[in-house]
Design a protein around this motif. Sequence first.
Motif, PDB file in Angstrom:
ATOM      1  N   PHE A  94      35.399  54.870   0.358  1.00  0.00           N
ATOM      2  CA  PHE A  94      34.227  54.094  -0.020  1.00  0.00           C
ATOM      3  C   PHE A  94      34.641  52.659  -0.341  1.00  0.00           C
ATOM      4  O   PHE A  94      35.824  52.356  -0.539  1.00  0.00           O
ATOM      5  CB  PHE A  94      33.521  54.750  -1.210  1.00  0.00           C
ATOM      6  CG  PHE A  94      34.274  54.621  -2.499  1.00  0.00           C
ATOM      7  CD1 PHE A  94      35.225  55.567  -2.852  1.00  0.00           C
ATOM      8  CD2 PHE A  94      34.049  53.555  -3.360  1.00  0.00           C
ATOM      9  CE1 PHE A  94      35.926  55.463  -4.028  1.00  0.00           C
ATOM     10  CE2 PHE A  94      34.750  53.437  -4.543  1.00  0.00           C
ATOM     11  CZ  PHE A  94      35.700  54.392  -4.878  1.00  0.00           C
ATOM     12  N   SER A  95      33.649  51.784  -0.409  1.00  0.00           N
ATOM     13  CA  SER A  95      33.911  50.388  -0.742  1.00  0.00           C
ATOM     14  C   SER A  95      32.946  49.951  -1.835  1.00  0.00           C
ATOM     15  O   SER A  95      31.832  50.488  -1.946  1.00  0.00           O
ATOM     16  CB  SER A  95      33.734  49.503   0.484  1.00  0.00           C
ATOM     17  OG  SER A  95      33.882  48.130   0.168  1.00  0.00           O
ATOM     18  N   THR A  96      33.373  48.976  -2.618  1.00  0.00           N
ATOM     19  CA  THR A  96      32.496  48.355  -3.604  1.00  0.00           C
ATOM     20  C   THR A  96      32.465  46.855  -3.366  1.00  0.00           C
ATOM     21  O   THR A  96      33.465  46.254  -2.958  1.00  0.00           O
ATOM     22  CB  THR A  96      32.950  48.640  -5.046  1.00  0.00           C
ATOM     23  OG1 THR A  96      34.284  48.171  -5.211  1.00  0.00           O
ATOM     24  CG2 THR A  96      32.876  50.128  -5.360  1.00  0.00           C
ATOM     25  N   LEU A  97      31.305  46.287  -3.620  1.00  0.00           N
ATOM     26  CA  LEU A  97      31.126  44.836  -3.568  1.00  0.00           C
ATOM     27  C   LEU A  97      30.621  44.409  -4.938  1.00  0.00           C
ATOM     28  O   LEU A  97      29.583  44.897  -5.389  1.00  0.00           O
ATOM     29  CB  LEU A  97      30.124  44.451  -2.481  1.00  0.00           C
ATOM     30  CG  LEU A  97      29.784  42.969  -2.361  1.00  0.00           C
ATOM     31  CD1 LEU A  97      30.985  42.176  -1.842  1.00  0.00           C
ATOM     32  CD2 LEU A  97      28.589  42.760  -1.408  1.00  0.00           C
ATOM     33  N   GLU A  98      31.363  43.547  -5.607  1.00  0.00           N
ATOM     34  CA  GLU A  98      30.980  43.078  -6.930  1.00  0.00           C
ATOM     35  C   GLU A  98      30.623  41.602  -6.863  1.00  0.00           C
ATOM     36  O   GLU A  98      31.312  40.812  -6.214  1.00  0.00           O
ATOM     37  CB  GLU A  98      32.100  43.286  -7.947  1.00  0.00           C
ATOM     38  CG  GLU A  98      31.711  42.830  -9.347  1.00  0.00           C
ATOM     39  CD  GLU A  98      32.828  42.954 -10.374  1.00  0.00           C
ATOM     40  OE1 GLU A  98      34.000  43.123  -9.976  1.00  0.00           O
ATOM     41  OE2 GLU A  98      32.517  42.855 -11.585  1.00  0.00           O
ATOM     42  N   ILE A  99      29.543  41.264  -7.529  1.00  0.00           N
ATOM     43  CA  ILE A  99      29.159  39.866  -7.680  1.00  0.00           C
ATOM     44  C   ILE A  99      29.173  39.547  -9.167  1.00  0.00           C
ATOM     45  O   ILE A  99      28.472  40.192  -9.960  1.00  0.00           O
ATOM     46  CB  ILE A  99      27.752  39.571  -7.116  1.00  0.00           C
ATOM     47  CG1 ILE A  99      27.617  40.088  -5.679  1.00  0.00           C
ATOM     48  CG2 ILE A  99      27.483  38.067  -7.156  1.00  0.00           C
ATOM     49  CD1 ILE A  99      26.206  39.961  -5.109  1.00  0.00           C
ATOM     50  N   GLN A 100      29.972  38.586  -9.547  1.00  0.00           N
ATOM     51  CA  GLN A 100      30.052  38.177 -10.951  1.00  0.00           C
ATOM     52  C   GLN A 100      29.144  36.972 -11.186  1.00  0.00           C
ATOM     53  O   GLN A 100      28.932  36.157 -10.284  1.00  0.00           O
ATOM     54  CB  GLN A 100      31.494  37.838 -11.306  1.00  0.00           C
ATOM     55  CG  GLN A 100      32.441  39.028 -11.198  1.00  0.00           C
ATOM     56  CD  GLN A 100      33.859  38.673 -11.623  1.00  0.00           C
ATOM     57  OE1 GLN A 100      34.320  37.568 -11.397  1.00  0.00           O
ATOM     58  NE2 GLN A 100      34.541  39.626 -12.232  1.00  0.00           N
ATOM     59  N   ARG A 101      28.631  36.898 -12.395  1.00  0.00           N
ATOM     60  CA  ARG A 101      27.811  35.736 -12.815  1.00  0.00           C
ATOM     61  C   ARG A 101      26.749  35.434 -11.750  1.00  0.00           C
ATOM     62  O   ARG A 101      26.700  34.339 -11.182  1.00  0.00           O
ATOM     63  CB  ARG A 101      28.706  34.525 -13.055  1.00  0.00           C
ATOM     64  CG  ARG A 101      29.827  34.791 -14.035  1.00  0.00           C
ATOM     65  CD  ARG A 101      30.694  33.537 -14.265  1.00  0.00           C
ATOM     66  NE  ARG A 101      31.262  33.003 -13.041  1.00  0.00           N
ATOM     67  CZ  ARG A 101      32.334  33.465 -12.447  1.00  0.00           C
ATOM     68  NH1 ARG A 101      32.972  34.536 -12.936  1.00  0.00           N
ATOM     69  NH2 ARG A 101      32.797  32.902 -11.349  1.00  0.00           N
ATOM     70  N   THR A 102      25.903  36.402 -11.505  1.00  0.00           N
ATOM     71  CA  THR A 102      24.921  36.274 -10.429  1.00  0.00           C
ATOM     72  C   THR A 102      24.053  35.036 -10.582  1.00  0.00           C
ATOM     73  O   THR A 102      23.729  34.595 -11.697  1.00  0.00           O
ATOM     74  CB  THR A 102      24.018  37.510 -10.355  1.00  0.00           C
ATOM     75  OG1 THR A 102      23.458  37.761 -11.651  1.00  0.00           O
ATOM     76  CG2 THR A 102      24.775  38.720  -9.870  1.00  0.00           C
ATOM     77  N   GLU A 103      23.665  34.498  -9.429  1.00  0.00           N
ATOM     78  CA  GLU A 103      22.782  33.335  -9.360  1.00  0.00           C
ATOM     79  C   GLU A 103      21.554  33.725  -8.539  1.00  0.00           C
ATOM     80  O   GLU A 103      21.593  34.683  -7.764  1.00  0.00           O
ATOM     81  CB  GLU A 103      23.516  32.169  -8.670  1.00  0.00           C
ATOM     82  CG  GLU A 103      24.788  31.763  -9.375  1.00  0.00           C
ATOM     83  CD  GLU A 103      25.595  30.737  -8.576  1.00  0.00           C
ATOM     84  OE1 GLU A 103      25.193  30.423  -7.430  1.00  0.00           O
ATOM     85  OE2 GLU A 103      26.626  30.258  -9.104  1.00  0.00           O
ATOM     86  N   GLN A 104      20.484  32.959  -8.690  1.00  0.00           N
ATOM     87  CA  GLN A 104      19.269  33.289  -7.951  1.00  0.00           C
ATOM     88  C   GLN A 104      19.501  33.262  -6.447  1.00  0.00           C
ATOM     89  O   GLN A 104      18.897  34.037  -5.703  1.00  0.00           O
ATOM     90  CB  GLN A 104      18.141  32.341  -8.344  1.00  0.00           C
ATOM     91  CG  GLN A 104      17.579  32.638  -9.733  1.00  0.00           C
ATOM     92  CD  GLN A 104      16.312  31.864 -10.028  1.00  0.00           C
ATOM     93  OE1 GLN A 104      16.206  30.700  -9.677  1.00  0.00           O
ATOM     94  NE2 GLN A 104      15.364  32.513 -10.679  1.00  0.00           N
TER      95      GLN A 104
END
Lengths: 113, 109
Positions: free
Chosen positions: A74-84
């Motif tokens: 499996f894979s994960t995609l992380e987004i930190q400090r999300t922006e609009q």
Amino acid sequence: DTGVSQDPRHKITKRGQNVTFRCDPISEHNRLYWYRQTLGQGPEFLTYFQNEAQLEKSRLLSDRFSAERPKGSFSTLEIQRTEQGDSAMYLCASSSGTFYGYTFGSGTRLTVV
Amino acid sequence: AQRVTQPEKLLSVFKGAPVELKCNYSYSGSPELFWYVQYSRQRLQLLLRHISRESIKGFTADLNKGETSFHLKKPFAQEEDSAMYYCALSWSASEKLVFGKGMKLTVNP
């Protein structure tokens, strides 16, 4: 095998929060791809794994984005400090090779408020 | 840079009419072209590949390197062909696909 699975289907988060998406590819496929799609656009390439190795990354993938594929499954995609501007559909696909065609998941729709 | 252009966003035809969905690409080498389709409430899926020279659901596409085009054609459209269609480009040095913006085909009864 039920195809490529993505979780969650929808995610609403507040600006500045971190989010993580998961993708389970077709087990026989050693290649896994992440794409992003915004309204009125085609999918845009983010990154690609062959087994556990991340072999290609787009310039779209800023340092707030990170992807992993431990053990080549499996894979994960992380987004930190999300922006609009991160609001989009995040698509995962797997393949035995691009020329054979991709099998896409249903996507994770991210809304940043 | 590699680029795919689908010049029309919308196409509406009546059942039984011929359809042609245009796709132009920008790449100086030997490309591989694909058409992907997304039916309502379904995931994006492969329709056909240039390399296979196949006909799927009555659709065909011919790669014209002189005109850098890969138009998708069907002689007699059916209502179930209504969907979003995306043209995509790949090449031997990369595993990624470059997609066009897509075109919505509506086939009316």
